[in-house]
Design a protein around this motif. Structure first.
Motif, PDB file in Angstrom:
ATOM      1  N   VAL A  99       0.867  -1.175   0.000  1.00 29.45           N
ATOM      2  CA  VAL A  99       0.000   0.000   0.000  1.00 29.45           C
ATOM      3  C   VAL A  99       0.906   1.227   0.000  1.00 29.45           C
ATOM      4  O   VAL A  99       1.751   1.378   0.898  1.00 29.45           O
ATOM      5  N   ILE A 100       0.765   2.061  -1.006  1.00 32.17           N
ATOM      6  CA  ILE A 100       1.574   3.276  -1.114  1.00 32.17           C
ATOM      7  C   ILE A 100       0.735   4.453  -0.660  1.00 32.17           C
ATOM      8  O   ILE A 100      -0.386   4.653  -1.134  1.00 32.17           O
ATOM      9  N   PRO A 110       2.236  -2.890   9.128  1.00 35.92           N
ATOM     10  CA  PRO A 110       3.139  -1.762   8.847  1.00 35.92           C
ATOM     11  C   PRO A 110       4.201  -2.055   7.806  1.00 35.92           C
ATOM     12  O   PRO A 110       4.591  -1.165   7.045  1.00 35.92           O
ATOM     13  N   GLU A 111       4.670  -3.313   7.724  1.00 37.02           N
ATOM     14  CA  GLU A 111       5.725  -3.626   6.768  1.00 37.02           C
ATOM     15  C   GLU A 111       5.234  -3.614   5.323  1.00 37.02           C
ATOM     16  O   GLU A 111       6.044  -3.650   4.385  1.00 37.02           O
ATOM     17  N   ARG A 112       3.934  -3.558   5.106  1.00 36.78           N
ATOM     18  CA  ARG A 112       3.407  -3.532   3.738  1.00 36.78           C
ATOM     19  C   ARG A 112       3.038  -2.125   3.274  1.00 36.78           C
ATOM     20  O   ARG A 112       2.529  -1.948   2.175  1.00 36.78           O
ATOM     21  N   VAL A 113       3.299  -1.132   4.111  1.00 34.62           N
ATOM     22  CA  VAL A 113       2.963   0.246   3.758  1.00 34.62           C
ATOM     23  C   VAL A 113       4.228   1.012   3.402  1.00 34.62           C
ATOM     24  O   VAL A 113       5.221   0.974   4.128  1.00 34.62           O
ATOM     25  N   VAL A 114       4.183   1.724   2.278  1.00 33.82           N
ATOM     26  CA  VAL A 114       5.314   2.530   1.807  1.00 33.82           C
ATOM     27  C   VAL A 114       4.862   3.977   1.695  1.00 33.82           C
ATOM     28  O   VAL A 114       3.824   4.264   1.079  1.00 33.82           O
ATOM     29  N   VAL A 153      -2.383   1.721   9.966  1.00 34.98           N
ATOM     30  CA  VAL A 153      -1.840   0.710  10.882  1.00 34.98           C
ATOM     31  C   VAL A 153      -2.637   0.684  12.185  1.00 34.98           C
ATOM     32  O   VAL A 153      -3.034  -0.388  12.676  1.00 34.98           O
ATOM     33  N   GLU A 154      -2.914   1.852  12.744  1.00 34.61           N
ATOM     34  CA  GLU A 154      -3.637   1.914  14.011  1.00 34.61           C
ATOM     35  C   GLU A 154      -5.081   1.440  13.883  1.00 34.61           C
ATOM     36  O   GLU A 154      -5.655   0.910  14.834  1.00 34.61           O
TER      37      GLU A 154
END
Length: 346
Positions: free
Chosen positions: A124-125, A143-147, A136-137
């Motif tokens: 997810v960008i 979190p590791e899949r968000v850029v 995330v919250e």
């Protein structure tokens, strides 16, 4: 895989290039499309209506297995079932420009759709750390899949401004989340004795009722001659507005980042904005901005009054904006991040 030999399907809303439908999301999509092509990606753009249904399913059925598909979040959340069905076969990346649940009165179906597509995307960008933390919250995505790929801005001439500092500029679709009503209420409190004018640029077609009420409020207060409702501007017209502006005012109630804020600072124009969402990230580096609480006309009016009556404050913020303007992130930085993200997909 790299941009030099990679195929990419880019799914964007219908009319992404329509000059009458300018939005931050459309600008972002345009810059990503052209930037990735410049880096060697063979980008096949697919435009679909915001409620795409069967059309998107048909388009994705023709995409080769394991192909990379970058989908605008507005399209994705309203076709969640289609995205979920394709996610097992295609490498889906969602370009999420906003947090739907942060908007007052958000449609429950859109909130649910957003959650579904984020959960099945490879990456997810997002445009800011604020959007990332919200997702995330809220448990939308790990979190590791968000850029984070912050929007950039182009090199532009330094704004000349005016001698009095009273040329105010507000840019954005005229709608509740952008807070133009807060700005007009603040200007009513500021009064007509102060030396100011304000140009409000942006489409009034998204929420005509809201736009009409705000304009009527200004007219009823006798400020019509001070406020220009410029509508949607061409790039040349927008450059001209930035060039003569002394201060950009961004009174948003929610904002994922603030492309207009970044564009103003790139030109050496200081900013007065709501302390909300990703705006604090958009004003960095430097301190060429004053941030006030959102939805507070009194706080905004007080800040405008200080700006107009205090030449020392104006000079300090303007000098800081001009000194740091070339250090702002560029669109090439944005595309670099997205390029690396797509090339690194497994």
């Amino acid at each position: 895989m790299s941009g030099a030999d990679g195929m990419l399907w880019l799914v964007v809303p219908q009319g992404v290039d329509d000059p009458t439908r300018v939005s931050g999301g459309n600008v972002f999509d345009q810059r990503v499309r052209e930037g990735l092509r410049d880096r060697g990606w063979q980008v096949r753009a697919v435009e679909v209506e915001p409620d795409p249904g069967t059309r998107l399913a048909e388009e994705l059925s023709r995409v080769p297995t394991e192909a990379v598909v970058l989908v605008d979040g507005l399209v994705a959340m309203r076709a969640a079932g289609v995205i979920e069905a394709a996610a097992g076969r295609l490498r889906i990346v969602v370009l999420a420009h906003m947090v739907v649940g942060a908007f007052a009165g958000a449609d429950a179906r859109d909130i649910e759709g957003e959650a579904r597509v984020l959960s099945c995307a490879r990456r997810v960008i997002v445009p800011s750390e604020w959007v990332r933390s919200e997702f995330v919250e809220r448990g939308r995505v790990a979190p590791e899949r968000v850029v984070v790929a912050m929007p950039g801005s182009d090199d532009a001439p330094e704004a000349r401004g005016t001698a009095t500092g009273g040329a105010l500029l507000c840019i954005g679709v005229v709608a509740p989340h952008k807070g133009q009503d807060t700005l007009v209420d603040a200007l009513v409190q500021l009064g007509s004795r102060m030396p100011w004018t304000c140009t409000i640029a942006g489409s009034v077609a998204v929420d005509p009722g809201f736009a009409g009420r705000v304009a009527a409020r200004a007219e009823g207060a006798g400020l019509s001659e001070r406020i220009t409702w410029a509508g949607v501007l061409t790039p040349i017209e927008l450059d001209a507005e930035y060039a003569r502006a002394d201060l950009l005012v961004a009174p948003s109630r929610t904002e994922s980042y603030g492309i207009a804020v970044a564009e103003a600072l790139r030109r050496g124009v200081p900013v007065l904005a709501s302390r909300v969402g990703g705006i604090p990230e958009a004003v960095r580096p430097g301190v060429a901005a004053v941030l006030v609480p959102p939805d507070r006309p009194d706080a905004l009016s007080d800040a405008l009054r200080r700006w107009i009556i205090d030449p020392t404050l104006r000079a300090r913020l303007t000098d800081e904006a001009r000194r740091t303007r070339t250090r702002r992130p560029r669109w090439s930085d944005t595309v670099d991040t997205i390029d690396a993200t797509l090339a690194g997909l497994s």
